[in-house]
Design a protein around this motif. Sequence first.
Motif, PDB file in Angstrom:
ATOM      1  N   ASN A   1       0.873  -1.171   0.000  1.00 43.59           N
ATOM      2  CA  ASN A   1       0.000   0.000   0.000  1.00 43.59           C
ATOM      3  C   ASN A   1       0.912   1.223   0.000  1.00 43.59           C
TER       4      ASN A   1
ATOM      5  N   GLY B   1      -1.605   3.912  -2.867  1.00 42.25           N
ATOM      6  CA  GLY B   1      -2.443   2.749  -3.118  1.00 42.25           C
ATOM      7  C   GLY B   1      -1.671   1.501  -3.503  1.00 42.25           C
ATOM      8  N   LEU B   2      -2.377   0.556  -4.086  1.00 43.71           N
ATOM      9  CA  LEU B   2      -1.869  -0.798  -4.285  1.00 43.71           C
ATOM     10  C   LEU B   2      -0.836  -0.871  -5.405  1.00 43.71           C
TER      11      LEU B   2
ATOM     12  N   LYS C   1      -7.558  -2.042 -13.176  1.00 42.92           N
ATOM     13  CA  LYS C   1      -7.048  -1.325 -12.007  1.00 42.92           C
ATOM     14  C   LYS C   1      -8.073  -0.244 -11.663  1.00 42.92           C
ATOM     15  N   GLU C   2      -8.489  -0.213 -10.402  1.00 41.39           N
ATOM     16  CA  GLU C   2      -9.484   0.779  -9.988  1.00 41.39           C
ATOM     17  C   GLU C   2      -8.825   1.859  -9.132  1.00 41.39           C
TER      18      GLU C   2
ATOM     19  N   SER D   1     -12.111   2.805 -13.298  1.00 44.85           N
ATOM     20  CA  SER D   1     -11.450   1.515 -13.549  1.00 44.85           C
ATOM     21  C   SER D   1     -10.970   1.466 -14.991  1.00 44.85           C
TER      22      SER D   1
ATOM     23  N   ARG E   1      -4.952   4.096  -5.746  1.00 39.44           N
ATOM     24  CA  ARG E   1      -5.368   2.868  -6.429  1.00 39.44           C
ATOM     25  C   ARG E   1      -5.865   1.893  -5.367  1.00 39.44           C
ATOM     26  N   VAL E   2      -7.103   1.435  -5.552  1.00 37.62           N
ATOM     27  CA  VAL E   2      -7.756   0.637  -4.509  1.00 37.62           C
ATOM     28  C   VAL E   2      -7.964  -0.816  -4.911  1.00 37.62           C
ATOM     29  N   ARG E   3      -7.741  -1.138  -6.185  1.00 36.83           N
ATOM     30  CA  ARG E   3      -7.949  -2.525  -6.613  1.00 36.83           C
ATOM     31  C   ARG E   3      -7.030  -2.857  -7.771  1.00 36.83           C
TER      32      ARG E   3
ATOM     33  N   THR F   1      -8.023  -6.573  -3.510  1.00 31.96           N
ATOM     34  CA  THR F   1      -7.990  -5.301  -2.791  1.00 31.96           C
ATOM     35  C   THR F   1      -7.081  -5.450  -1.581  1.00 31.96           C
TER      36      THR F   1
ATOM     37  N   ASP G   1      -7.671  -4.156   1.569  1.00 31.63           N
ATOM     38  CA  ASP G   1      -8.478  -3.514   2.602  1.00 31.63           C
ATOM     39  C   ASP G   1      -7.792  -3.483   3.964  1.00 31.63           C
TER      40      ASP G   1
END
Length: 243
Positions: free
Chosen positions: A68, A109-110, A132-133, A181, A206-208, A213, A215
């Motif tokens: 992350n 983010g990821l 990628k979201e 996305s 970036r969350v996904r 994910t 989380d």
Amino acid sequence: MERLQKYMAQCGVGSRRKCEEYIEAGSVKVNGEVVRELGTKIDPETDIVEYQGRVIKQEENKVYILLNKPPKYITTVQDEMDRPKVMDLLTDVQERVFPVGRLDWGTEGLLLLTNDGELAHILTHPSFKVEKEYHALVPGKVDDHQLEQLRTGIMLDDGITHPAKVKRLKTEGKKTWLAISIHEGRNRQVRRMCAAIGHPVIQLKRVRLGGLTGDKLKVGEYKFLTEEEINLLLGKGGYKKEK
């Protein structure tokens, strides 16, 4: 016989696309000779391949790390300006890994890091359509017409974007959070898309990645992925790590 860039990717040098860049730049030797031809084939059993003066061999242990990423870290393995980089956060990783794709300095983010070049190729090549979201905070109210522009494609200086999945998440005063996305990996793509409709990004995360994910990962934390999680990442059930 095997294509040189594919063998380099299997050795953990980088994604196939990145290895092609290294070959064209003259950074790769085969049996002591600089090779610049992308179609070059080698015999992994007998040929000696060097990258930047170091003989490369296939990694015995493939590792997959989900980080992350905090903002204000650059997504590179080395940096001549000695800026904070994502590699500095991997405090207990023994294997040599590289980032898959790139999150710019201000984006959090990821981020996946691995020594598996074939997996990196799957994740970054648009033909595999791994989504990628991103969640983007932009100024102002984004109207339905602007959302539709993002969904159907935005003309950027390097061509029109593929259709994106876009929705409003919430408003914060005079600002709007968007969920976007995409399956392309152009440089600063989400930022450029939002700027093109008159809403430059204030904050981006970036969350996904695919079906995965993070989380439970706090900013700056990372974890080693299992094969089951890698399959979830790809949104399919059959990725096999090479022995």
